[in-house]
Design a protein around this motif. Structure first.
Motif, PDB file in Angstrom:
ATOM      1  N   LYS A   8      11.018 -12.512  -9.789  1.00 43.08           N
ATOM      2  CA  LYS A   8      11.259 -11.207 -10.080  1.00 43.08           C
ATOM      3  C   LYS A   8      10.724 -10.581 -11.090  1.00 43.08           C
ATOM      4  N   ILE A   9      10.119 -11.209 -12.205  1.00 46.04           N
ATOM      5  CA  ILE A   9       9.293 -10.771 -12.976  1.00 46.04           C
ATOM      6  C   ILE A   9       7.668 -10.614 -12.422  1.00 46.04           C
ATOM      7  N   LEU A  10       7.390 -11.272 -11.398  1.00 41.37           N
ATOM      8  CA  LEU A  10       6.178 -10.973 -10.930  1.00 41.37           C
ATOM      9  C   LEU A  10       6.116  -9.750  -9.864  1.00 41.37           C
ATOM     10  N   SER A  11       7.335  -9.336  -9.637  1.00 42.83           N
ATOM     11  CA  SER A  11       7.628  -8.202  -8.648  1.00 42.83           C
ATOM     12  C   SER A  11       7.461  -7.103  -9.349  1.00 42.83           C
ATOM     13  N   LYS A  12       7.318  -6.956 -10.596  1.00 40.73           N
ATOM     14  CA  LYS A  12       7.412  -5.592 -11.247  1.00 40.73           C
ATOM     15  C   LYS A  12       6.256  -4.704 -10.575  1.00 40.73           C
ATOM     16  N   LYS A  13       6.562  -3.583 -10.473  1.00 41.82           N
ATOM     17  CA  LYS A  13       5.571  -2.595  -9.879  1.00 41.82           C
ATOM     18  C   LYS A  13       4.390  -2.155 -10.591  1.00 41.82           C
ATOM     19  N   ILE A  14       4.812  -2.090 -11.995  1.00 41.79           N
ATOM     20  CA  ILE A  14       3.657  -1.695 -12.751  1.00 41.79           C
ATOM     21  C   ILE A  14       3.370  -2.934 -13.873  1.00 41.79           C
ATOM     22  N   LYS A  15       2.008  -3.314 -13.895  1.00 39.76           N
ATOM     23  CA  LYS A  15       1.647  -4.507 -14.582  1.00 39.76           C
ATOM     24  C   LYS A  15       2.313  -5.658 -14.486  1.00 39.76           C
ATOM     25  N   THR A  52       2.714 -15.298  -3.431  1.00 36.77           N
ATOM     26  CA  THR A  52       2.258 -13.922  -2.865  1.00 36.77           C
ATOM     27  C   THR A  52       1.705 -12.925  -4.053  1.00 36.77           C
ATOM     28  N   ASN A  53       2.859 -12.733  -4.783  1.00 38.51           N
ATOM     29  CA  ASN A  53       2.536 -11.817  -6.048  1.00 38.51           C
ATOM     30  C   ASN A  53       1.560 -12.128  -6.967  1.00 38.51           C
ATOM     31  N   ILE A  54       1.356 -13.344  -7.044  1.00 36.99           N
ATOM     32  CA  ILE A  54       0.055 -13.960  -8.061  1.00 36.99           C
ATOM     33  C   ILE A  54      -1.139 -13.668  -7.301  1.00 36.99           C
ATOM     34  N   THR A  55      -0.999 -13.921  -6.047  1.00 43.46           N
ATOM     35  CA  THR A  55      -2.652 -13.750  -5.174  1.00 43.46           C
ATOM     36  C   THR A  55      -2.832 -12.318  -5.021  1.00 43.46           C
ATOM     37  N   SER A  56      -1.712 -11.599  -5.474  1.00 42.02           N
ATOM     38  CA  SER A  56      -2.029 -10.058  -5.130  1.00 42.02           C
ATOM     39  C   SER A  56      -2.513  -9.431  -6.481  1.00 42.02           C
ATOM     40  N   GLY A  57      -2.833 -10.240  -7.464  1.00 41.03           N
ATOM     41  CA  GLY A  57      -3.488  -9.845  -8.663  1.00 41.03           C
ATOM     42  C   GLY A  57      -5.036  -9.823  -8.651  1.00 41.03           C
ATOM     43  N   SER A  58      -5.511 -10.105  -9.723  1.00 41.76           N
ATOM     44  CA  SER A  58      -6.970 -10.216  -9.844  1.00 41.76           C
ATOM     45  C   SER A  58      -7.643 -11.327  -9.149  1.00 41.76           C
TER      46      SER A  58
END
Length: 137
Positions: A8-15, A52-58
């Motif tokens: 849930k915390i990785l799903s934040k839309k902004i930063k 998935t959310n982690i791999t969508s980052g930098s």
């Protein structure tokens, strides 16, 4: 419950706080939970979603996930005969999204996934009997 919290915390839309989550040291545990066929399906799905959310980052964040075995874990989930096409569709879909994120990060990571048989694992998920509209997207 803790896995859902991280997702849930990785799903934040902004930063989303990806670096902070990686710094907690949870990434190896997420990978472990993801690929454990004895783990409850919901927990595996939450772990896949977090990855998935982690791999969508930098690029650095994606590489951290790969360094902890995320690429191979995602492939093994898709290749596992215990993953049921209809019942585990959300889990399979998250794994495909994460693999796409990894492949899109760099040529080296794309080639690593190809060498580790990611493509046959993904293509196998596209059998007509187990594909939803969201999976095709």
């Amino acid at each position: 419950e803790a896995v859902r919290h991280f997702r849930k915390i990785l799903s934040k839309k902004i930063k989303p706080p990806i670096d902070q989550v990686i710094e907690t040291g949870i990434l190896p545990r997420l990978v472990q939970l993801l690929q454990d066929p004895m783990m409850e399906l919901r927990t595996r799905l939450e772990a896949a979603w977090a990855v998935t959310n982690i791999t969508s980052g930098s690029s650095i964040q994606t590489q951290a996930a790969v360094a902890h075995g995320a690429g191979q874990a995602l492939i093994s989930v898709l290749s596992c005969p215990q993953v049921q096409p209809l019942q585990d569709q959300d889990l399979r879909e998250q794994c495909i999204w994460a693999l796409g994120n990894i492949a899109a990060d760099s040529i080296n990571l794309r080639d690593m996934l190809i060498a580790n048989q990611a493509l046959p694992a993904v293509i196998a998920q596209l059998a007509p009997t187990c594909v939803s509209v969201s999976m095709m997207r």
